[in-house]
Design a protein around this motif. Sequence first.
Motif, PDB file in Angstrom:
ATOM      1  N   SER A   4       0.837  -1.197   0.000  1.00 25.88           N
ATOM      2  CA  SER A   4       0.000   0.000   0.000  1.00 25.88           C
ATOM      3  C   SER A   4       0.872   1.247   0.000  1.00 25.88           C
ATOM      4  CB  SER A   4      -0.932  -0.009   1.212  1.00 25.88           C
ATOM      5  OG  SER A   4      -1.778   1.125   1.201  1.00 25.88           O
ATOM      6  N   ASN A   5       0.224   2.381  -0.213  1.00 32.42           N
ATOM      7  CA  ASN A   5       0.924   3.665  -0.169  1.00 32.42           C
ATOM      8  C   ASN A   5       0.421   4.470   1.010  1.00 32.42           C
ATOM      9  OD1 ASN A   5      -1.638   4.054  -1.293  1.00 32.42           O
ATOM     10  ND2 ASN A   5      -0.998   5.902  -2.382  1.00 32.42           N
ATOM     11  N   CYS A   6       1.319   5.039   1.764  1.00 29.65           N
ATOM     12  CA  CYS A   6       0.982   5.935   2.867  1.00 29.65           C
ATOM     13  C   CYS A   6       1.951   7.115   2.811  1.00 29.65           C
ATOM     14  CB  CYS A   6       1.084   5.222   4.212  1.00 29.65           C
ATOM     15  SG  CYS A   6      -0.324   4.176   4.605  1.00 29.65           S
ATOM     16  N   ASN A   7       1.814   7.925   1.790  1.00 34.25           N
ATOM     17  CA  ASN A   7       2.722   9.045   1.587  1.00 34.25           C
ATOM     18  C   ASN A   7       1.993  10.362   1.809  1.00 34.25           C
ATOM     19  OD1 ASN A   7       4.759   7.207   0.723  1.00 34.25           O
ATOM     20  ND2 ASN A   7       3.842   7.195  -1.332  1.00 34.25           N
ATOM     21  N   LYS A   8       2.598  11.216   2.574  1.00 36.48           N
ATOM     22  CA  LYS A   8       2.001  12.517   2.841  1.00 36.48           C
ATOM     23  C   LYS A   8       1.877  13.310   1.543  1.00 36.48           C
ATOM     24  CE  LYS A   8       2.237  16.317   6.124  1.00 36.48           C
ATOM     25  NZ  LYS A   8       2.998  16.900   7.260  1.00 36.48           N
ATOM     26  N   GLY A   9       0.700  13.894   1.314  1.00 36.58           N
ATOM     27  CA  GLY A   9       0.446  14.663   0.106  1.00 36.58           C
ATOM     28  C   GLY A   9      -0.205  13.850  -0.998  1.00 36.58           C
ATOM     29  N   MET A  10      -0.480  12.565  -0.743  1.00 35.95           N
ATOM     30  CA  MET A  10      -1.096  11.758  -1.803  1.00 35.95           C
ATOM     31  C   MET A  10      -2.571  12.130  -1.954  1.00 35.95           C
ATOM     32  SD  MET A  10      -1.380   7.996  -0.040  1.00 35.95           S
ATOM     33  CE  MET A  10      -2.596   7.616   1.222  1.00 35.95           C
ATOM     34  N   LYS A  11      -3.092  11.938  -3.176  1.00 32.72           N
ATOM     35  CA  LYS A  11      -4.472  12.287  -3.479  1.00 32.72           C
ATOM     36  C   LYS A  11      -5.355  11.069  -3.755  1.00 32.72           C
ATOM     37  CE  LYS A  11      -3.371  16.875  -5.273  1.00 32.72           C
ATOM     38  NZ  LYS A  11      -3.518  17.825  -6.411  1.00 32.72           N
ATOM     39  N   LYS A  12      -4.762   9.898  -3.786  1.00 28.36           N
ATOM     40  CA  LYS A  12      -5.535   8.672  -3.922  1.00 28.36           C
ATOM     41  C   LYS A  12      -4.799   7.546  -3.204  1.00 28.36           C
ATOM     42  CE  LYS A  12      -3.674   7.387  -8.459  1.00 28.36           C
ATOM     43  NZ  LYS A  12      -4.043   7.038  -9.857  1.00 28.36           N
ATOM     44  N   ALA A  13      -5.560   6.547  -2.812  1.00 34.20           N
ATOM     45  CA  ALA A  13      -4.992   5.438  -2.045  1.00 34.20           C
ATOM     46  C   ALA A  13      -5.175   4.143  -2.822  1.00 34.20           C
ATOM     47  CB  ALA A  13      -5.688   5.329  -0.686  1.00 34.20           C
ATOM     48  N   PHE A  14      -4.262   3.211  -2.612  1.00 36.41           N
ATOM     49  CA  PHE A  14      -4.369   1.924  -3.283  1.00 36.41           C
ATOM     50  C   PHE A  14      -3.783   0.836  -2.392  1.00 36.41           C
ATOM     51  CE2 PHE A  14      -0.099   3.271  -4.497  1.00 36.41           C
ATOM     52  CZ  PHE A  14       0.632   2.108  -4.341  1.00 36.41           C
ATOM     53  N   VAL A  15      -4.222  -0.388  -2.645  1.00 40.03           N
ATOM     54  CA  VAL A  15      -3.598  -1.580  -2.075  1.00 40.03           C
ATOM     55  C   VAL A  15      -3.370  -2.561  -3.215  1.00 40.03           C
ATOM     56  CG1 VAL A  15      -4.489  -1.408   0.279  1.00 40.03           C
ATOM     57  CG2 VAL A  15      -5.860  -2.546  -1.468  1.00 40.03           C
ATOM     58  N   THR A  16      -2.249  -3.251  -3.167  1.00 40.95           N
ATOM     59  CA  THR A  16      -1.901  -4.226  -4.185  1.00 40.95           C
ATOM     60  C   THR A  16      -1.749  -5.595  -3.543  1.00 40.95           C
ATOM     61  OG1 THR A  16      -0.752  -2.577  -5.540  1.00 40.95           O
ATOM     62  CG2 THR A  16      -0.207  -4.894  -5.929  1.00 40.95           C
ATOM     63  N   MET A  17      -2.394  -6.600  -4.148  1.00 44.57           N
ATOM     64  CA  MET A  17      -2.288  -7.978  -3.685  1.00 44.57           C
ATOM     65  C   MET A  17      -1.599  -8.790  -4.775  1.00 44.57           C
ATOM     66  SD  MET A  17      -5.992  -8.562  -1.877  1.00 44.57           S
ATOM     67  CE  MET A  17      -6.866  -7.704  -3.176  1.00 44.57           C
ATOM     68  N   PRO A  18      -0.368  -9.210  -4.544  1.00 42.57           N
ATOM     69  CA  PRO A  18       0.322 -10.002  -5.568  1.00 42.57           C
ATOM     70  C   PRO A  18      -0.158 -11.444  -5.586  1.00 42.57           C
ATOM     71  CG  PRO A  18       1.740  -9.670  -3.662  1.00 42.57           C
ATOM     72  CD  PRO A  18       0.489  -8.886  -3.409  1.00 42.57           C
ATOM     73  N   ASN A  19      -0.202 -12.020  -6.787  1.00 44.75           N
ATOM     74  CA  ASN A  19      -0.539 -13.437  -6.970  1.00 44.75           C
ATOM     75  C   ASN A  19      -1.847 -13.814  -6.258  1.00 44.75           C
ATOM     76  OD1 ASN A  19       1.928 -13.897  -8.387  1.00 44.75           O
ATOM     77  ND2 ASN A  19       2.988 -13.967  -6.415  1.00 44.75           N
ATOM     78  N   VAL A  20      -2.934 -13.187  -6.676  1.00 44.23           N
ATOM     79  CA  VAL A  20      -4.215 -13.428  -6.002  1.00 44.23           C
ATOM     80  C   VAL A  20      -4.666 -14.876  -6.190  1.00 44.23           C
ATOM     81  CG1 VAL A  20      -5.005 -11.043  -6.145  1.00 44.23           C
ATOM     82  CG2 VAL A  20      -5.479 -12.617  -8.037  1.00 44.23           C
ATOM     83  N   ILE A  21      -5.414 -15.362  -5.194  1.00 39.94           N
ATOM     84  CA  ILE A  21      -5.979 -16.713  -5.226  1.00 39.94           C
ATOM     85  C   ILE A  21      -7.470 -16.621  -4.927  1.00 39.94           C
ATOM     86  CG2 ILE A  21      -3.824 -17.859  -4.597  1.00 39.94           C
ATOM     87  CD1 ILE A  21      -4.757 -17.929  -1.719  1.00 39.94           C
ATOM     88  N   GLY A  22      -8.149 -17.762  -4.974  1.00 39.54           N
ATOM     89  CA  GLY A  22      -9.602 -17.778  -4.798  1.00 39.54           C
ATOM     90  C   GLY A  22     -10.057 -17.175  -3.479  1.00 39.54           C
ATOM     91  N   SER A  23      -9.295 -17.396  -2.392  1.00 36.81           N
ATOM     92  CA  SER A  23      -9.707 -16.889  -1.080  1.00 36.81           C
ATOM     93  C   SER A  23      -9.609 -15.369  -0.978  1.00 36.81           C
ATOM     94  CB  SER A  23      -8.860 -17.533   0.022  1.00 36.81           C
ATOM     95  OG  SER A  23      -7.485 -17.250  -0.165  1.00 36.81           O
ATOM     96  N   ASP A  24      -8.974 -14.712  -1.956  1.00 36.40           N
ATOM     97  CA  ASP A  24      -8.912 -13.246  -1.952  1.00 36.40           C
ATOM     98  C   ASP A  24     -10.214 -12.612  -2.449  1.00 36.40           C
ATOM     99  OD1 ASP A  24      -6.260 -12.987  -1.010  1.00 36.40           O
ATOM    100  OD2 ASP A  24      -5.488 -13.471  -2.997  1.00 36.40           O
ATOM    101  N   SER A  25     -11.107 -13.410  -2.995  1.00 34.33           N
ATOM    102  CA  SER A  25     -12.396 -12.886  -3.438  1.00 34.33           C
ATOM    103  C   SER A  25     -13.171 -12.332  -2.246  1.00 34.33           C
ATOM    104  CB  SER A  25     -13.213 -13.980  -4.124  1.00 34.33           C
ATOM    105  OG  SER A  25     -12.566 -14.469  -5.279  1.00 34.33           O
ATOM    106  N   GLY A  26     -13.910 -11.250  -2.482  1.00 32.23           N
ATOM    107  CA  GLY A  26     -14.719 -10.686  -1.413  1.00 32.23           C
ATOM    108  C   GLY A  26     -14.876  -9.182  -1.557  1.00 32.23           C
ATOM    109  N   LEU A  27     -15.381  -8.568  -0.496  1.00 33.70           N
ATOM    110  CA  LEU A  27     -15.608  -7.129  -0.467  1.00 33.70           C
ATOM    111  C   LEU A  27     -14.454  -6.430   0.231  1.00 33.70           C
ATOM    112  CD1 LEU A  27     -19.402  -7.032   0.499  1.00 33.70           C
ATOM    113  CD2 LEU A  27     -18.410  -6.699  -1.775  1.00 33.70           C
ATOM    114  N   TYR A  28     -14.013  -5.328  -0.361  1.00 32.66           N
ATOM    115  CA  TYR A  28     -12.939  -4.513   0.207  1.00 32.66           C
ATOM    116  C   TYR A  28     -13.456  -3.082   0.357  1.00 32.66           C
ATOM    117  CZ  TYR A  28      -9.826  -8.420  -0.750  1.00 32.66           C
ATOM    118  OH  TYR A  28      -9.238  -9.663  -0.762  1.00 32.66           O
TER     119      TYR A  28
END
Length: 334
Positions: free
Chosen positions: A197-221
């Motif tokens: 993830s990014n936690c940088n002061k002055g950022m205007k949008k946020a993101f999270v990255t999940m590498p090599n997703v699998i079936g159990s990563d399905s769901g609501l975020y």
Amino acid sequence: MDHLTLLLAILYVYTAPCEEIFWDTTVKLAKNMTLECVYPLADTVTQMEWFKIKMERESMAIFNPAFHGIIREAYTDRVYFSNHTMASNDMTLSFHNASEADVGFYSCLLHTFPHGTWEKVIQVVPPDNFEDAGPPNSQMVSEPGKNITLTCEPRENHLLEEVSWEKIQPQQIDLLISCNLSQGRNYTSKYPRQILSNCNKGMKKAFVTMPNVIGSDSGLYRCGFKASTGEKETFVMRLTVTNGETKNSYIPFVAGGAVLLFLLVILITTITVITYKRKKRQQKRGLFKDVWITQNRATNNYRNPFPPNPPAGGAGEDIYVNHPVFCLGPRARV
């Protein structure tokens, strides 16, 4: 100097219980509930202990790989380790007949080698206080093995001050990351899956990255943030990892259809051949029957050259006896 020390001690006693607690997971109270605690690294777990956090920590259960687990008397027959026999890094604790008295904070504390202590805090809340995610604002579908990035940003082009990402499940909510950009504090959850993830002061949008997703990563975020203007917003995204079913689901259907078509062709061909042979046999039988009738007629004409009541012969004359049509024996002399 002694008075100052005493005053500081009194202030510590009164302020310590009010210390802010950061929790990694929120669990909905249920009669049979599970508090998940999975160590995400490959270190050796030397010992772990479960506590209930009150004014003081109350020990509930302790586990040592060499001496196995012990459940404290107050929790005997109420809690048990779920999966420690299957995975040494899984210290999940399950409850039997939980009640409102079990609402509160719990700590899963592990001692590992070589990284030392590792702690996960879980909050159990009544069902009425458990937050539903609500309908998703967007959806994403991915094949397994891909690197997936979920992004959210305010409607207006404002700087962000606070950002949090959570995964929402029916019985629990897992905190993935929490950033307080104005104070420069970042809190990474003990979620048992690598999250970038990014936690940088002055950022205007946020993101999270999940590498090599699998079936159990399905769901609501859920992404929640507070902008520099004080405005708060929440976005919910649904991620679906197909496990390859979207790409390959048509293959069994096509293969099955080809097999059925092949069997149908064989069946039609077989029926056609049988029908053709049957007609040929019927035609041959008809031909043989006509020939047989013709031959029999010719035989009858040959066997009966005399009238039905031939004149009586005189002495010494031959008299012939007519045989039936089916008798092919020689003529008899009387």
